[in-house]
Design a protein around this motif. Structure first.
Motif, mmCIF file in Angstrom:
data_model
loop_
_atom_site.group_PDB
_atom_site.id
_atom_site.type_symbol
_atom_site.label_atom_id
_atom_site.label_comp_id
_atom_site.label_asym_id
_atom_site.label_seq_id
_atom_site.Cartn_x
_atom_site.Cartn_y
_atom_site.Cartn_z
ATOM 1 N N MET A 1 -9.138 -10.695 -35.823
ATOM 2 C CA MET A 1 -9.897 -9.714 -36.579
ATOM 3 C C MET A 1 -8.920 -8.967 -37.477
ATOM 4 N N THR A 2 -9.249 -8.874 -38.720
ATOM 5 C CA THR A 2 -8.388 -8.162 -39.649
ATOM 6 C C THR A 2 -8.642 -6.655 -39.555
ATOM 7 N N ARG A 3 -7.791 -5.883 -40.193
ATOM 8 C CA ARG A 3 -7.952 -4.427 -40.212
ATOM 9 C C ARG A 3 -9.292 -4.046 -40.844
ATOM 10 N N ASN A 4 -9.662 -4.699 -41.942
ATOM 11 C CA ASN A 4 -10.932 -4.392 -42.602
ATOM 12 C C ASN A 4 -12.124 -4.763 -41.723
ATOM 13 N N GLU A 5 -12.057 -5.889 -41.059
ATOM 14 C CA GLU A 5 -13.131 -6.280 -40.151
ATOM 15 C C GLU A 5 -13.258 -5.291 -39.001
ATOM 16 N N PHE A 6 -12.121 -4.875 -38.482
ATOM 17 C CA PHE A 6 -12.123 -3.888 -37.404
ATOM 18 C C PHE A 6 -12.754 -2.586 -37.870
ATOM 19 N N THR A 7 -12.371 -2.115 -39.044
ATOM 20 C CA THR A 7 -12.919 -0.878 -39.599
ATOM 21 C C THR A 7 -14.422 -0.998 -39.822
ATOM 22 N N ASP A 8 -14.867 -2.128 -40.348
ATOM 23 C CA ASP A 8 -16.294 -2.353 -40.558
ATOM 24 C C ASP A 8 -17.060 -2.323 -39.239
ATOM 25 N N LYS A 9 -16.520 -2.985 -38.243
ATOM 26 C CA LYS A 9 -17.181 -3.025 -36.946
ATOM 27 C C LYS A 9 -17.227 -1.650 -36.307
ATOM 28 N N LEU A 10 -16.137 -0.915 -36.400
ATOM 29 C CA LEU A 10 -16.079 0.437 -35.855
ATOM 30 C C LEU A 10 -17.098 1.340 -36.548
ATOM 31 N N ASN A 11 -17.198 1.248 -37.858
ATOM 32 C CA ASN A 11 -18.170 2.051 -38.604
ATOM 33 C C ASN A 11 -19.602 1.666 -38.239
ATOM 34 N N TYR A 12 -19.852 0.378 -38.060
ATOM 35 C CA TYR A 12 -21.178 -0.076 -37.636
ATOM 36 C C TYR A 12 -21.527 0.528 -36.273
ATOM 37 N N CYS A 13 -20.596 0.483 -35.356
ATOM 38 C CA CYS A 13 -20.836 1.025 -34.014
ATOM 39 C C CYS A 13 -21.089 2.532 -34.068
ATOM 40 N N ARG A 14 -20.378 3.236 -34.921
ATOM 41 C CA ARG A 14 -20.598 4.680 -35.077
ATOM 42 C C ARG A 14 -22.008 4.962 -35.593
ATOM 43 N N ARG A 15 -22.437 4.196 -36.611
ATOM 44 C CA ARG A 15 -23.786 4.393 -37.160
ATOM 45 C C ARG A 15 -24.844 4.087 -36.105
ATOM 46 N N GLU A 16 -24.652 3.023 -35.349
ATOM 47 C CA GLU A 16 -25.591 2.649 -34.290
ATOM 48 C C GLU A 16 -25.649 3.744 -33.226
ATOM 49 N N TYR A 17 -24.494 4.267 -32.824
ATOM 50 C CA TYR A 17 -24.450 5.344 -31.835
ATOM 51 C C TYR A 17 -25.184 6.579 -32.348
ATOM 52 N N GLU A 18 -24.925 6.974 -33.582
ATOM 53 C CA GLU A 18 -25.578 8.155 -34.149
ATOM 54 C C GLU A 18 -27.091 7.976 -34.211
ATOM 55 N N PHE A 19 -27.540 6.776 -34.568
ATOM 56 C CA PHE A 19 -28.973 6.492 -34.596
ATOM 57 C C PHE A 19 -29.576 6.637 -33.200
ATOM 58 N N LEU A 20 -28.957 5.999 -32.209
ATOM 59 C CA LEU A 20 -29.488 6.051 -30.851
ATOM 60 C C LEU A 20 -29.399 7.448 -30.246
ATOM 61 N N ALA A 21 -28.349 8.178 -30.553
ATOM 62 C CA ALA A 21 -28.193 9.527 -30.028
ATOM 63 C C ALA A 21 -29.257 10.475 -30.588
ATOM 64 N N ALA A 22 -29.792 10.174 -31.766
ATOM 65 C CA ALA A 22 -30.815 11.016 -32.386
ATOM 66 C C ALA A 22 -32.205 10.777 -31.799
ATOM 67 N N VAL A 23 -32.391 9.671 -31.094
ATOM 68 C CA VAL A 23 -33.695 9.356 -30.499
ATOM 69 C C VAL A 23 -33.874 10.203 -29.243
#
Length: 65
Positions: A1-23
C-alpha cells in the motif's frame, strides 16, 4: 500500500466513522418507523417518549438512496 492509498483509506474510514457516529438508534433512524404517521411497521403506534430511545428491534439501512 502506498502512502497515498493509505491516506485515502484512512480518510474513508474517518468519513464512515463520522457517518455512523451521527446515527442515533432511536425510532427516527429505524427502517421500520413511519415518520409521517409516527407508527412502527412491527408494533404500530409509538408513544412519544419511546421515539427517542427506540427498541431492541431497531433496524438501520445505510443505503444512501
Amino acid at each position: 500500500m502506498t502512502r497515498n492509498e493509505f491516506t485515502d483509506k484512512l480518510n474513508y474510514c474517518r468519513r464512515e466513522y463520522e457517518f455512523l457516529a451521527a446515527v442515533k438508534p432511536g425510532c427516527h433512524d429505524c427502517h421500520q418507523f413511519n415518520r409521517d404517521q409516527q407508527t412502527c411497521k412491527t408494533y404500530g403506534p409509538v408513544p412519544a417518549e419511546h421515539v427517542e430511545t427506540g427498541c431492541d428491534d431497531w433496524e438501520f439501512l445505510d443505503t444512501p438512496f
